[in-house]
Design a protein around this motif. Sequence first.
Motif, PDB file in Angstrom:
ATOM      1  N   ARG A 108       4.916  27.263  13.567  1.00 18.72           N
ATOM      2  CA  ARG A 108       3.924  26.332  14.113  1.00 18.72           C
ATOM      3  C   ARG A 108       3.255  26.871  15.371  1.00 18.72           C
ATOM      4  O   ARG A 108       2.120  26.513  15.671  1.00 18.72           O
ATOM      5  CB  ARG A 108       4.566  24.972  14.402  1.00 18.72           C
ATOM      6  CG  ARG A 108       4.772  24.159  13.159  1.00 18.72           C
ATOM      7  CD  ARG A 108       3.430  23.689  12.605  1.00 18.72           C
ATOM      8  NE  ARG A 108       3.400  23.839  11.160  1.00 18.72           N
ATOM      9  CZ  ARG A 108       2.328  24.160  10.454  1.00 18.72           C
ATOM     10  NH1 ARG A 108       1.180  24.371  11.041  1.00 18.72           N
ATOM     11  NH2 ARG A 108       2.385  24.285   9.162  1.00 18.72           N
ATOM     12  N   LYS A 111       0.527  29.130  13.827  1.00 20.51           N
ATOM     13  CA  LYS A 111      -0.374  28.479  12.887  1.00 20.51           C
ATOM     14  C   LYS A 111      -1.064  27.250  13.466  1.00 20.51           C
ATOM     15  O   LYS A 111      -2.059  26.800  12.928  1.00 20.51           O
ATOM     16  CB  LYS A 111       0.395  28.076  11.620  1.00 20.51           C
ATOM     17  CG  LYS A 111       0.844  29.274  10.790  1.00 20.51           C
ATOM     18  CD  LYS A 111       1.813  28.898   9.706  1.00 20.51           C
ATOM     19  CE  LYS A 111       1.167  28.279   8.513  1.00 20.51           C
ATOM     20  NZ  LYS A 111       2.095  28.116   7.386  1.00 20.51           N
ATOM     21  N   GLY A 112      -0.529  26.708  14.546  1.00 17.21           N
ATOM     22  CA  GLY A 112      -1.127  25.522  15.149  1.00 17.21           C
ATOM     23  C   GLY A 112      -0.563  24.253  14.518  1.00 17.21           C
ATOM     24  O   GLY A 112       0.337  24.304  13.671  1.00 17.21           O
ATOM     25  N   PRO A 113      -1.115  23.085  14.888  1.00 20.53           N
ATOM     26  CA  PRO A 113      -0.612  21.828  14.340  1.00 20.53           C
ATOM     27  C   PRO A 113      -0.774  21.760  12.826  1.00 20.53           C
ATOM     28  O   PRO A 113      -1.662  22.394  12.253  1.00 20.53           O
ATOM     29  CB  PRO A 113      -1.480  20.769  15.007  1.00 20.53           C
ATOM     30  CG  PRO A 113      -2.120  21.436  16.160  1.00 20.53           C
ATOM     31  CD  PRO A 113      -2.150  22.897  15.863  1.00 20.53           C
ATOM     32  N   LYS A 114       0.095  20.963  12.206  1.00 14.30           N
ATOM     33  CA  LYS A 114       0.096  20.841  10.758  1.00 14.30           C
ATOM     34  C   LYS A 114      -1.219  20.300  10.237  1.00 14.30           C
ATOM     35  O   LYS A 114      -1.792  19.378  10.801  1.00 14.30           O
ATOM     36  CB  LYS A 114       1.197  19.866  10.353  1.00 14.30           C
ATOM     37  CG  LYS A 114       2.179  20.410   9.381  1.00 14.30           C
ATOM     38  CD  LYS A 114       3.202  19.363   9.050  1.00 14.30           C
ATOM     39  CE  LYS A 114       4.563  19.983   9.098  1.00 14.30           C
ATOM     40  NZ  LYS A 114       5.597  19.074   8.663  1.00 14.30           N
ATOM     41  N   LYS A 115      -1.713  20.863   9.147  1.00 13.03           N
ATOM     42  CA  LYS A 115      -2.893  20.357   8.457  1.00 13.03           C
ATOM     43  C   LYS A 115      -2.414  19.805   7.128  1.00 13.03           C
ATOM     44  O   LYS A 115      -2.114  20.570   6.207  1.00 13.03           O
ATOM     45  CB  LYS A 115      -3.901  21.486   8.239  1.00 13.03           C
ATOM     46  CG  LYS A 115      -4.377  22.150   9.511  1.00 13.03           C
ATOM     47  CD  LYS A 115      -5.306  23.284   9.192  1.00 13.03           C
ATOM     48  CE  LYS A 115      -5.018  24.602   9.785  1.00 13.03           C
ATOM     49  NZ  LYS A 115      -3.778  25.097  10.159  1.00 13.03           N
ATOM     50  N   THR A 116      -2.329  18.510   7.034  1.00  7.80           N
ATOM     51  CA  THR A 116      -1.787  17.888   5.824  1.00  7.80           C
ATOM     52  C   THR A 116      -2.772  18.019   4.676  1.00  7.80           C
ATOM     53  O   THR A 116      -3.963  17.744   4.821  1.00  7.80           O
ATOM     54  CB  THR A 116      -1.482  16.404   6.085  1.00  7.80           C
ATOM     55  OG1 THR A 116      -0.646  16.314   7.227  1.00  7.80           O
ATOM     56  CG2 THR A 116      -0.784  15.785   4.890  1.00  7.80           C
ATOM     57  N   VAL A 117      -2.263  18.424   3.518  1.00 13.80           N
ATOM     58  CA  VAL A 117      -3.073  18.556   2.319  1.00 13.80           C
ATOM     59  C   VAL A 117      -2.578  17.507   1.338  1.00 13.80           C
ATOM     60  O   VAL A 117      -1.378  17.387   1.088  1.00 13.80           O
ATOM     61  CB  VAL A 117      -2.923  19.967   1.708  1.00 13.80           C
ATOM     62  CG1 VAL A 117      -3.731  20.080   0.422  1.00 13.80           C
ATOM     63  CG2 VAL A 117      -3.361  21.013   2.709  1.00 13.80           C
TER      64      VAL A 117
END
Length: 127
Positions: A108, A111-117
């Motif tokens: 993380r 990659k940065g904050p989570k991007k929900t798919v």
Amino acid sequence: MPRLLGVDIPNDRPTHISLTYLYGVGPKIARELCHKTGVDPIKRARDLAEDELGRLAALLERDYVVEGQLRRQLTRNLARLRDIGCYRGLRHRRGLPVRGQRTRTNARTRKGPKKTVAGKKGVKDLR
């Protein structure tokens, strides 16, 4: 505040700690600098004489790569890796971990904050 190589170093700290405010100077190199220039490492930075500051600045410029020169060197190294297209350069370009860490979970920081798919919707059975 005394200035060394364009950086204000804090007045109220001992010299060997104040020197660590320079980019590229850690505790070990700060102690080496004090020893080589004959500056008392326990003396507060505000009590340093002009000739002591001059000796420190001269030694830093002559024997060490610090501040802007070090930043430029690191930037050039990363640019070289990107340009030649090696694996490490590609990882830097994509913002992923460079040194073999897993990316399925964790990572993380890179990659940065989570991007929900959104998941796939199931097709309903027609009976």
